[in-house]
Write a protein that holds these residues in place. Structure first.
Motif, short mmCIF file in Angstrom:
data_model
loop_
_atom_site.label_atom_id
_atom_site.label_comp_id
_atom_site.label_asym_id
_atom_site.label_seq_id
_atom_site.Cartn_x
_atom_site.Cartn_y
_atom_site.Cartn_z
N UNK A 43 -5.19 20.18 10.56
CA UNK A 43 -6.54 19.83 11.03
C UNK A 43 -7.60 20.72 10.39
N UNK A 44 -7.25 21.95 10.08
CA UNK A 44 -8.21 22.82 9.40
C UNK A 44 -8.45 22.38 7.96
N UNK A 45 -7.43 21.78 7.35
CA UNK A 45 -7.59 21.26 5.99
C UNK A 45 -8.37 19.95 5.99
N UNK A 46 -8.12 19.11 7.00
CA UNK A 46 -8.76 17.80 7.09
C UNK A 46 -8.90 17.43 8.56
N UNK A 47 -10.13 17.39 9.04
CA UNK A 47 -10.38 17.13 10.45
C UNK A 47 -9.80 15.80 10.90
N UNK A 48 -9.68 14.83 9.99
CA UNK A 48 -9.16 13.50 10.33
C UNK A 48 -7.73 13.30 9.84
#
Length: 429
Positions: free
Chosen positions: A381-386
């Motif tokens: 989630x830190x790399x890509x919120x979605x």
């Protein structure tokens, strides 16, 4: 005990081994009815063991009341309890043959000769009992000359002891003359699930085959998400709301704040009784090898892993930190011995977001196709919120589960649609 004494009670063995047995109790709705809670029909004396309140089935329809008895027993209990176990097909058509009724009589008669004493209540449909031999007479009586398995076992035991059937002054072919001790094969521990849903019942049957599902974002949105919404909109999660709103005084809550609570999971059956055992005695208790804690969100709207976004990272970090701190404080288990994971799909279709804390030596329910380590989820989630709206997730599901049936129907429909779009010339194969 009252469900066992009901003339409408039937019993079937779902699974049995040398040390465990799971019995399904079904009590049909009496003819003379009154309106009860949730619109189902009850009678004044309709009461489940241990004072568990009657409830309609999880689908909201009037129908038989069902409960599961999970017994930790000794091998010699297999005789009266293990006759003609129920199959998924039997449960589907709800039919009882004459042989089934004979087996049911033996099981109910055997269980009715024990006294069930409540030792713990989870605050939901789960409660725990000690079963000890009772002086109460067994219910029911067979027709003259009709000998059931329970009586056959009784005579076999007397034979092993060098006794004759006449030594007990019993009336042949009936239960009436069998005294205490003749079939009193020792006490046992009991877990009661009442009311029991279809899902819970099927989980206790001999395990059907499973299949790996490759859930794409499209499949989630068209099949899985509507399935989740159908569960969330029902009453299957009411027990969580009861805890959140303080309606249930659950002894299993270890910690809570405005966002979530930590609870002793029902899977942790060896945990000391929280009602009678001081918390200081939990520290380094032998049962910590079975550690199984659930952290549950109070907030609705996050049903599963798929609903997590980058904004939830602080919440996840807090749940992990609080859980590990409480576990070390209460049980003396270090954080490097605890696995913290998110199940997907959730076990028992429990679609209110939750995470589990288990010992790393404990592997049940956390195989690679069903468990997602919370630390890994946070990094994603830190790399890509979605991240979890885009990812294809593979998981194992039983072919008898409703979710699998919906996935399978979707695939069949998609294949049929694809074939209808093919322009196949005559003679082209």
């Amino acid at each position: 005990y009252s469900i066992l004494t009901s003339p409408n009670c039937r019993a079937r063995t779902l699974s049995i081994s040398d040390h465990h047995a799971t019995i399904l109790l079904i009590r049909s709705t009496p003819k003379r009815q009154r309106s009860g809670r949730s619109g189902h029909s009850t009678t004044d004396d309709d009461e489940l063991p241990g004072g568990v309140e009657d409830s309609s089935n999880d689908d909201g329809n009037n129908g038989p009341q069902r409960a599961l008895l999970k017994l930790r027993v000794a091998p010699f209990h297999k005789g009266p309890l293990g006759r003609k176990p129920m199959t998924a097909g039997d449960y589907a058509d709800q039919s009882f043959t004459n042989e089934d009724m004979e087996a049911s009589f033996d099981i109910v008669w055997f269980l009715s000769r024990y006294r069930f004493s409540l030792i713990a209540n989870s605050g939901s449909e789960y409660s725990y009992y000690d079963a000890v031999p009772s002086e109460a007479p067994a219910i029911g009586q067979r027709a003259a000359g009709e000998v059931g398995l329970a009586q056959s076992l009784n005579m076999a035991l007397h034979g092993l002891a060098g006794e004759t059937s006449t030594a007990r002054d019993a009336t042949p072919g009936t239960n009436a003359g069998i005294g205490l001790g003749e079939l009193m094969l020792g006490g046992f521990k009991v877990e009661l699930v009442a009311p029991a849903s279809d899902q819970q019942i099927r989980l206790e049957m001999p395990k059907p085959s499973s299949s790996l599902v490759k859930e794409t974002p499209e499949l989630y949105n068209t099949v899985t998400k509507p399935y989740i919404e159908s569960i969330v909109s029902g009453d299957g999660l009411d027990w969580i709301e009861d805890i959140v709103q303080g309606k249930t005084n659950s002894n299993g809550v270890l910690f809570e704040n405005d966002e979530y609570f930590l609870h002793i999971d029902t899977m942790w059956k060896s945990h000391p009784d929280p009602r009678t055992t001081p918390t200081e005695d939990w520290f380094e208790h032998p049962s910590t090898s079975d550690l199984h804690i659930v952290g549950m969100l109070k907030l609705s709207g996050i049903a599963s892993l798929r609903d997590l976004r980058g904004e939830h990272v602080p919440l996840l970090r807090s749940m992990v930190a609080d859980g590990l701190r409480i576990i070390h404080q209460l049980y003396g288990v270090d954080s490097d011995q605890v696995r913290v994971y998110i199940p997907y799909p959730p076990h028992y279709s429990m679609y209110r977001f939750h995470i589990y804390y288990t010992r790393i030596s404990h592997t049940e329910g956390c195989l690679v196709e069903s468990a997602h380590l919370v630390d890994d989820v946070i990094q994603n989630l830190e790399m890509d919120s979605d991240f979890y709206t885009k990812r294809t997730i593979q998981y194992k599901v039983r072919v008898t589960d409703e979710l699998y049936k919906r996935v399978w129907l979707n695939e069949v429909s998609s294949d049929a649609f694809a074939l209808s779009d093919l322009d196949i010339a005559d003679g082209d194969y």
